[in-house]
Design a protein around this motif. Structure first.
Motif, PDB file in Angstrom:
ATOM      1  N   THR A 172      26.251 -45.799 -85.345  1.00  0.00           N
ATOM      2  CA  THR A 172      25.028 -45.655 -84.546  1.00  0.00           C
ATOM      3  C   THR A 172      23.793 -45.850 -85.410  1.00  0.00           C
ATOM      4  O   THR A 172      22.854 -46.563 -85.042  1.00  0.00           O
ATOM      5  CB  THR A 172      24.990 -44.269 -83.879  1.00  0.00           C
ATOM      6  OG1 THR A 172      26.156 -44.114 -83.062  1.00  0.00           O
ATOM      7  CG2 THR A 172      23.746 -44.108 -83.028  1.00  0.00           C
ATOM      8  N   GLN A 173      23.787 -45.208 -86.588  1.00  0.00           N
ATOM      9  CA  GLN A 173      22.658 -45.356 -87.515  1.00  0.00           C
ATOM     10  C   GLN A 173      22.529 -46.804 -87.981  1.00  0.00           C
ATOM     11  O   GLN A 173      21.420 -47.346 -88.045  1.00  0.00           O
ATOM     12  CB  GLN A 173      22.863 -44.454 -88.726  1.00  0.00           C
ATOM     13  CG  GLN A 173      22.727 -42.967 -88.443  1.00  0.00           C
ATOM     14  CD  GLN A 173      22.935 -42.159 -89.719  1.00  0.00           C
ATOM     15  OE1 GLN A 173      22.132 -42.228 -90.640  1.00  0.00           O
ATOM     16  NE2 GLN A 173      24.016 -41.399 -89.771  1.00  0.00           N
ATOM     17  N   LEU A 174      23.662 -47.430 -88.297  1.00  0.00           N
ATOM     18  CA  LEU A 174      23.626 -48.804 -88.799  1.00  0.00           C
ATOM     19  C   LEU A 174      22.960 -49.739 -87.809  1.00  0.00           C
ATOM     20  O   LEU A 174      22.069 -50.517 -88.171  1.00  0.00           O
ATOM     21  CB  LEU A 174      25.049 -49.282 -89.115  1.00  0.00           C
ATOM     22  CG  LEU A 174      25.194 -50.772 -89.446  1.00  0.00           C
ATOM     23  CD1 LEU A 174      24.415 -51.115 -90.707  1.00  0.00           C
ATOM     24  CD2 LEU A 174      26.665 -51.154 -89.595  1.00  0.00           C
ATOM     25  N   PHE A 175      23.350 -49.669 -86.549  1.00  0.00           N
ATOM     26  CA  PHE A 175      22.810 -50.631 -85.588  1.00  0.00           C
ATOM     27  C   PHE A 175      21.396 -50.278 -85.145  1.00  0.00           C
ATOM     28  O   PHE A 175      20.644 -51.157 -84.715  1.00  0.00           O
ATOM     29  CB  PHE A 175      23.775 -50.820 -84.419  1.00  0.00           C
ATOM     30  CG  PHE A 175      24.885 -51.770 -84.771  1.00  0.00           C
ATOM     31  CD1 PHE A 175      24.718 -53.131 -84.640  1.00  0.00           C
ATOM     32  CD2 PHE A 175      26.070 -51.304 -85.317  1.00  0.00           C
ATOM     33  CE1 PHE A 175      25.712 -54.025 -85.011  1.00  0.00           C
ATOM     34  CE2 PHE A 175      27.070 -52.173 -85.693  1.00  0.00           C
ATOM     35  CZ  PHE A 175      26.890 -53.549 -85.538  1.00  0.00           C
ATOM     36  N   ALA A 176      21.010 -49.029 -85.274  1.00  0.00           N
ATOM     37  CA  ALA A 176      19.601 -48.684 -85.064  1.00  0.00           C
ATOM     38  C   ALA A 176      18.756 -49.338 -86.156  1.00  0.00           C
ATOM     39  O   ALA A 176      17.691 -49.908 -85.895  1.00  0.00           O
ATOM     40  CB  ALA A 176      19.418 -47.172 -85.082  1.00  0.00           C
ATOM     41  N   ILE A 177      19.248 -49.276 -87.390  1.00  0.00           N
ATOM     42  CA  ILE A 177      18.538 -49.879 -88.521  1.00  0.00           C
ATOM     43  C   ILE A 177      18.495 -51.396 -88.384  1.00  0.00           C
ATOM     44  O   ILE A 177      17.448 -52.032 -88.605  1.00  0.00           O
ATOM     45  CB  ILE A 177      19.223 -49.464 -89.842  1.00  0.00           C
ATOM     46  CG1 ILE A 177      18.942 -47.985 -90.125  1.00  0.00           C
ATOM     47  CG2 ILE A 177      18.757 -50.343 -91.006  1.00  0.00           C
ATOM     48  CD1 ILE A 177      19.841 -47.380 -91.182  1.00  0.00           C
ATOM     49  N   LEU A 178      19.619 -52.005 -88.009  1.00  0.00           N
ATOM     50  CA  LEU A 178      19.633 -53.464 -87.845  1.00  0.00           C
ATOM     51  C   LEU A 178      18.719 -53.895 -86.705  1.00  0.00           C
ATOM     52  O   LEU A 178      18.084 -54.956 -86.773  1.00  0.00           O
ATOM     53  CB  LEU A 178      21.065 -53.947 -87.586  1.00  0.00           C
ATOM     54  CG  LEU A 178      22.079 -53.744 -88.718  1.00  0.00           C
ATOM     55  CD1 LEU A 178      23.412 -54.384 -88.364  1.00  0.00           C
ATOM     56  CD2 LEU A 178      21.546 -54.300 -90.036  1.00  0.00           C
ATOM     57  N   SER A 179      18.624 -53.073 -85.692  1.00  0.00           N
ATOM     58  CA  SER A 179      17.735 -53.379 -84.567  1.00  0.00           C
ATOM     59  C   SER A 179      16.287 -53.421 -85.038  1.00  0.00           C
ATOM     60  O   SER A 179      15.539 -54.348 -84.722  1.00  0.00           O
ATOM     61  CB  SER A 179      17.908 -52.337 -83.463  1.00  0.00           C
ATOM     62  OG  SER A 179      17.020 -52.594 -82.392  1.00  0.00           O
ATOM     63  N   PHE A 180      15.886 -52.410 -85.801  1.00  0.00           N
ATOM     64  CA  PHE A 180      14.530 -52.388 -86.341  1.00  0.00           C
ATOM     65  C   PHE A 180      14.311 -53.561 -87.297  1.00  0.00           C
ATOM     66  O   PHE A 180      13.263 -54.202 -87.290  1.00  0.00           O
ATOM     67  CB  PHE A 180      14.287 -51.080 -87.098  1.00  0.00           C
ATOM     68  CG  PHE A 180      13.902 -49.927 -86.204  1.00  0.00           C
ATOM     69  CD1 PHE A 180      12.654 -49.888 -85.602  1.00  0.00           C
ATOM     70  CD2 PHE A 180      14.780 -48.884 -85.976  1.00  0.00           C
ATOM     71  CE1 PHE A 180      12.292 -48.825 -84.792  1.00  0.00           C
ATOM     72  CE2 PHE A 180      14.430 -47.822 -85.169  1.00  0.00           C
ATOM     73  CZ  PHE A 180      13.180 -47.779 -84.572  1.00  0.00           C
ATOM     74  N   ARG A 217      15.011 -59.268 -80.622  1.00  0.00           N
ATOM     75  CA  ARG A 217      15.424 -58.015 -79.985  1.00  0.00           C
ATOM     76  C   ARG A 217      16.952 -57.982 -79.940  1.00  0.00           C
ATOM     77  O   ARG A 217      17.569 -58.712 -79.167  1.00  0.00           O
ATOM     78  CB  ARG A 217      14.840 -57.900 -78.580  1.00  0.00           C
ATOM     79  CG  ARG A 217      13.313 -57.801 -78.563  1.00  0.00           C
ATOM     80  CD  ARG A 217      12.794 -57.640 -77.143  1.00  0.00           C
ATOM     81  NE  ARG A 217      13.302 -56.409 -76.546  1.00  0.00           N
ATOM     82  CZ  ARG A 217      12.717 -55.214 -76.677  1.00  0.00           C
ATOM     83  NH1 ARG A 217      11.616 -55.102 -77.392  1.00  0.00           N
ATOM     84  NH2 ARG A 217      13.231 -54.144 -76.108  1.00  0.00           N
ATOM     85  N   LEU A 218      17.528 -57.167 -80.783  1.00  0.00           N
ATOM     86  CA  LEU A 218      18.983 -57.091 -80.869  1.00  0.00           C
ATOM     87  C   LEU A 218      19.596 -56.640 -79.557  1.00  0.00           C
ATOM     88  O   LEU A 218      20.732 -57.008 -79.233  1.00  0.00           O
ATOM     89  CB  LEU A 218      19.390 -56.139 -82.000  1.00  0.00           C
ATOM     90  CG  LEU A 218      20.890 -56.028 -82.300  1.00  0.00           C
ATOM     91  CD1 LEU A 218      21.456 -57.391 -82.680  1.00  0.00           C
ATOM     92  CD2 LEU A 218      21.150 -55.025 -83.408  1.00  0.00           C
ATOM     93  N   ASP A 219      18.854 -55.872 -78.792  1.00  0.00           N
ATOM     94  CA  ASP A 219      19.369 -55.370 -77.521  1.00  0.00           C
ATOM     95  C   ASP A 219      19.710 -56.506 -76.550  1.00  0.00           C
ATOM     96  O   ASP A 219      20.534 -56.341 -75.653  1.00  0.00           O
ATOM     97  CB  ASP A 219      18.346 -54.420 -76.889  1.00  0.00           C
ATOM     98  CG  ASP A 219      18.951 -53.570 -75.796  1.00  0.00           C
ATOM     99  OD1 ASP A 219      19.971 -52.902 -76.064  1.00  0.00           O
ATOM    100  OD2 ASP A 219      18.430 -53.595 -74.666  1.00  0.00           O
ATOM    101  N   ASP A 220      19.067 -57.655 -76.745  1.00  0.00           N
ATOM    102  CA  ASP A 220      19.372 -58.803 -75.877  1.00  0.00           C
ATOM    103  C   ASP A 220      20.794 -59.306 -76.124  1.00  0.00           C
ATOM    104  O   ASP A 220      21.470 -59.785 -75.216  1.00  0.00           O
ATOM    105  CB  ASP A 220      18.376 -59.947 -76.137  1.00  0.00           C
ATOM    106  CG  ASP A 220      16.961 -59.571 -75.723  1.00  0.00           C
ATOM    107  OD1 ASP A 220      16.814 -58.614 -74.930  1.00  0.00           O
ATOM    108  OD2 ASP A 220      16.010 -60.211 -76.208  1.00  0.00           O
ATOM    109  N   GLU A 221      21.248 -59.228 -77.378  1.00  0.00           N
ATOM    110  CA  GLU A 221      22.580 -59.706 -77.739  1.00  0.00           C
ATOM    111  C   GLU A 221      23.613 -58.575 -77.687  1.00  0.00           C
ATOM    112  O   GLU A 221      24.743 -58.783 -77.242  1.00  0.00           O
ATOM    113  CB  GLU A 221      22.541 -60.310 -79.151  1.00  0.00           C
ATOM    114  CG  GLU A 221      23.882 -60.756 -79.711  1.00  0.00           C
ATOM    115  CD  GLU A 221      24.450 -61.961 -78.979  1.00  0.00           C
ATOM    116  OE1 GLU A 221      25.664 -62.217 -79.112  1.00  0.00           O
ATOM    117  OE2 GLU A 221      23.685 -62.655 -78.264  1.00  0.00           O
ATOM    118  N   LEU A 222      23.215 -57.389 -78.144  1.00  0.00           N
ATOM    119  CA  LEU A 222      24.129 -56.243 -78.210  1.00  0.00           C
ATOM    120  C   LEU A 222      23.436 -55.022 -77.590  1.00  0.00           C
ATOM    121  O   LEU A 222      22.813 -54.230 -78.314  1.00  0.00           O
ATOM    122  CB  LEU A 222      24.519 -55.950 -79.668  1.00  0.00           C
ATOM    123  CG  LEU A 222      25.253 -57.071 -80.419  1.00  0.00           C
ATOM    124  CD1 LEU A 222      25.356 -56.731 -81.900  1.00  0.00           C
ATOM    125  CD2 LEU A 222      26.635 -57.292 -79.827  1.00  0.00           C
TER     126      LEU A 222
END
Length: 539
Positions: free
Chosen positions: A374-382, A390-395
């Protein structure tokens, strides 16, 4: 133009030598003439010619004694002896004094030309080597701040430091010898004013937060090193001499954490959470304090009663999401650096290292892996947001959370992260735009570090080997504003924080942010804030 000195007590020999030497052909000129060693020594000391041609037998001081004195004074030019005597003892002493050649009188024009051509060639080669060494030294000096940052970063997160950096020298330079340390982990909350801001404003916010943090640390009398990590995370290392009382140091650090939170909220309307690691008395343990600080920040358990939003690591009461020798902070940073440039092999290497370097990560439980994922993908999103993605568009977050909850062991988690990294890097393949983005990012960083200097777009264009006009177009394309406008905004943000501190005169603030014309600075300040510096000061 090479310079040559001739020392000989025979006036006829002096004149003959001057006529025999092919000055123009050698690219040389006569620097001086002297008729004894004492006079020669004095004139050579004053003019430092490239080449000295001298006799041995002379009144007052002979040639060999003169040469010996020159060598004691570190004279590095070429020395040629031209003598009518071929005494073996003289030749041996000349060899000891590192004379470049020993010619008998009278010497032919061809011999003189040949010897001078050789020593001049040697001088030219030496000068070229010295110039290359000087250029290399200058380049190293230019890169030294970067090398220092990278070395400190490796110490703070437990990574591998560059072999170009000497730890002993760094410890001396940073004042880390015989010091005690504590780490603060800072997290900028993306809420309220921070929601929906542009990438350029996000850079500016981070810059403003960093300024405030560093200035407050200085006011507390603490030595500090501030480091931006992955997007919304920052690290502040604080240290004092080991002789300073332990509890007093800890109290000062936590007091500073509270002041940082309140000041950043007051001046910037930005909310921070801060985690504090344990005190360490050895620089090699700094990365442990970093992990503890981010662990406390991630769990947010039992904030200090007197300091809301400050979470202090408690080895007994803090629930660790990983064994002590697992380094998620380093892993997060390495993954963020790799994904920022869509470098899949580098990201997979970081993932492989995380699990196989010491084997501890492979023993993590599913809930611990879920927390790290969870922390990793929050960091990658930022991190990707900074590149306009916007990473949320893909994941989508809901999809990631659901999938993480279904993973049963470390092997599945490893494969799952690798697959997500592949999806990101495959979709956003590096291209010319990415290279341009990296160039603009470099310029933004350069502005933030050199805003107080008299910098121009041409100066930066020369550094990145791009024409001024093309770079201007790229900068506007990626930031939405001109180089000059962005530089002014950075300067005004810095000026605002200085005005609010109420410690400096307006003229001093103007100079510290790059303006010597105070009325012009005042005009710009009012344009950007709606108030003059004096009015802003009184607010």
């Amino acid at each position: 133009m090479w310079t040559i000195a001739i020392v000989d007590d025979d006036r006829q020999a002096l004149g003959g030598m001057s006529r025999l030497i092919p000055w123009e052909q050698l690219g040389a000129r006569l620097a001086l003439e002297a008729m004894d060693g004492e006079e020669g020594l004095r004139l050579i000391e004053a003019s430092q010619p490239d080449i000295v041609i001298t006799d041995i037998y002379m009144p007052v001081m002979n040639g060999l004694d003169m040469i010996e004195q020159l060598r004691k004074q570190q004279y590095t030019g070429k020395i040629i002896i031209l003598s009518g005597y071929s005494d073996f003892d003289y030749a041996r002493k000349a060899l000891r004094l590192q004379v470049d050649d020993y010619l008998p009188k009278p010497a032919s024009l061809a011999t003189i030309r040949e010897v001078l051509q050789r020593v001049i060639r040697e001088l030219a080669e030496r000068r070229a080597l010295e110039n290359r060494e000087r250029e290399l030294q200058n380049q190293l000096m230019e890169y030294e701040p970067y090398l220092e940052r990278e070395w400190v970063k490796s110490v703070l997160i437990g990574g591998t430091s560059s072999p170009l950096t000497d730890p002993t020298r760094m410890l001396e330079r940073l004042g880390w010898k015989n010091a005690q340390f504590m780490m603060l982990a800072l997290e900028i909350k993306r809420q309220g004013r921070m929601e929906g801001i542009s990438v350029r404003d996000w850079h500016l916010f981070r810059f403003a937060v960093g300024n405030t943090v560093e200035e407050l640390a200085g006011q507390e009398g603490l030595r500090s090193y501030f480091l931006e990590l992955h997007s919304h995370h920052m690290a502040l290392l604080l240290y004092k001499p080991l002789s300073w009382p332990t509890e007093a140091f800890r109290s000062e650090v936590l007091s500073l954490a509270g002041r940082i939170i309140s000041s950043v909220h007051r001046f910037l309307n930005v909310k921070l959470h801060i985690g504090a690691g344990l005190r360490k008395d050895n620089w090699l343990a700094i990365s442990d304090s970093t992990e503890e600080a981010f662990q406390a920040l991630a769990e947010r358990r039992e904030p200090d009663v007197a300091l809301p939003c400050v979470y202090v690591y408690n080895e007994g009461g803090c629930r660790r999401s990983a064994p002590r020798n697992v380094r998620p902070v380093r892993f997060f940073q390495e993954m963020a650096d790799a994904v920022r440039t869509f470098d899949e092999p580098r990201a997979l290497l970081a993932l492989d290292d995380f699990f196989r370097k010491d084997g501890s990560a492979a023993q993590l439980q599913p809930d611990e892996l879920t927390a790290i994922g969870t922390q990793l993908f929050a960091i990658l999103s930022f991190t990707l947001y900074e590149s306009g993605i916007r990473l949320d568009d893909e994941l989508p977050l809901t999809e990631l959370t659901k999938e993480l909850g279904q993973l049963e062991d470390a092997q599945q988690w490893n494969a799952w992260v690798a697959e997500k990294v592949n999806r990101i890097c495959s979709r956003y393949t590096p291209n010319e735009n990415l290279k341009h983005k990296e160039t603009v990012d470099y310029i933004i960083q350069y502005i933030h570090e050199h805003y107080a200097e008299n910098i121009h777009l041409q100066d930066v264009a020369d550094q990145v080997y791009i024409s001024k006009n093309y770079l201007s177009t790229l900068f506007r394309q990626f930031t939405g504003e001109t180089f000059g406008d962005y530089l002014t905004r950075v300067r005004m943000e810095k000026a605002k924080s200085m005005v609010l501190e109420k410690k400096l005169l307006i003229a001093e603030i103007a100079e510290r942010v790059g303006y010597r014309n105070v009325p012009y600075f005042t005009t710009l300040f009012k344009k950007h804030t709606g108030r003059s510096p004096t009015e802003f000061h009184k607010a």
